[in-house]
Enzyme design. Structure first.
Site, PDB file in Angstrom:
ATOM      1  N   HIS A  40       0.866  -1.141   0.183  1.00  0.00           N
ATOM      2  CA  HIS A  40      -0.001  -0.159  -0.157  1.00  0.00           C
ATOM      3  C   HIS A  40       0.910   1.371  -0.043  1.00  0.00           C
ATOM      4  O   HIS A  40       2.064   1.125   0.159  1.00  0.00           O
ATOM      5  CB  HIS A  40      -0.949  -0.025   0.994  1.00  0.00           C
ATOM      6  CG  HIS A  40      -0.127   0.083   2.432  1.00  0.00           C
ATOM      7  ND1 HIS A  40       0.296  -0.908   2.952  1.00  0.00           N
ATOM      8  CD2 HIS A  40       0.198   1.430   3.147  1.00  0.00           C
ATOM      9  CE1 HIS A  40       1.170  -0.584   4.263  1.00  0.00           C
ATOM     10  NE2 HIS A  40       0.678   0.663   4.371  1.00  0.00           N
ATOM     11  N   HIS A 131       5.742   6.168  -0.886  1.00  0.00           N
ATOM     12  CA  HIS A 131       6.705   5.010  -1.080  1.00  0.00           C
ATOM     13  C   HIS A 131       5.884   3.684  -0.837  1.00  0.00           C
ATOM     14  O   HIS A 131       5.024   3.690  -0.094  1.00  0.00           O
ATOM     15  CB  HIS A 131       8.178   5.210  -0.719  1.00  0.00           C
ATOM     16  CG  HIS A 131       7.799   4.703   1.069  1.00  0.00           C
ATOM     17  ND1 HIS A 131       7.431   5.728   1.928  1.00  0.00           N
ATOM     18  CD2 HIS A 131       7.913   3.524   1.361  1.00  0.00           C
ATOM     19  CE1 HIS A 131       7.195   5.371   2.994  1.00  0.00           C
ATOM     20  NE2 HIS A 131       7.538   4.051   3.131  1.00  0.00           N
TER      21      HIS A 131
END
Length: 187
Positions: A40, A131
């Site tokens: 995620h 990220h």
């Protein structure tokens, strides 16, 4: 309960990254690879939130997300946080992604209203860096990530449309897992 807000990846982005990682995983033994079902892009980490404060958090996030547009994103280029965390970067609508993360991040006053713990207040001051965490190495095992970093540095995945934000509960333990508490669509 331990909560964070995140964007999840569609199946095609997951499959493409898994294919790119397959040869890298075989060659790197030390890191603990994050399972694809846990991939995620974190927007905000709230830490421990008392269950009775969940309605206030949900309500605040509902208001903050009511007019947000979907985002065109792509995973690209690996990097590291220190020697022990390997991550994949993000390109595409990165400016709007930062704006979305700012919207979802509550700030200290709002955080106090929903009962966030001190651990979360500290994280509210960190700049957002989009990220996807891929792997973690233990102390002294960081060298094992160098080959993976080199192999993935030029990676560019398919474009995908982020169409919703999820409030996610993190369950720790020997088999960590995530549970979506609520989802808000992006226009």
């Amino acid at each position: 309960m331990r909560l964070f807000a995140a964007l999840t990846l569609p199946g095609e982005a997951v499959a493409d990254l898994e294919a790119a990682l397959a040869p890298v995983r075989r060659g790197a033994q030390a890191p603990r690879w994050v399972a694809p079902e846990r991939w995620h892009l974190t927007l905000a980490f709230f830490g421990e939130v008392a269950e009775d404060r969940l309605p206030a958090l949900r309500s605040r996030l509902q208001v903050r997300l009511s007019d947000r547009a979907s985002l065109q994103l792509r995973l690209c280029g690996a990097d590291r946080f220190g020697p022990q965390v390997l991550w994949m970067g993000v390109s595409g609508d990165v400016g709007p992604l930062h704006e979305l993360a700012d919207r979802v991040g509550l700030g200290h006053e709002s955080a106090e209203r929903v009962g966030l713990v001190d651990e979360s207040a500290e994280r509210l001051d960190r700049p957002y860096r989009p990220h996807l965490t891929l792997a973690r190495a233990g102390l002294g095992e960081g060298a094992a990530l160098r080959g993976a970093l080199a192999a993935l540095a030029g990676y560019e995945g398919p474009d995908w449309l982020a169409q919703s934000v999820h409030l996610v509960r993190s369950h720790r333990g020997a088999r960590p897992r995530y549970e979506t508490v609520v989802t808000w669509p992006l226009c």
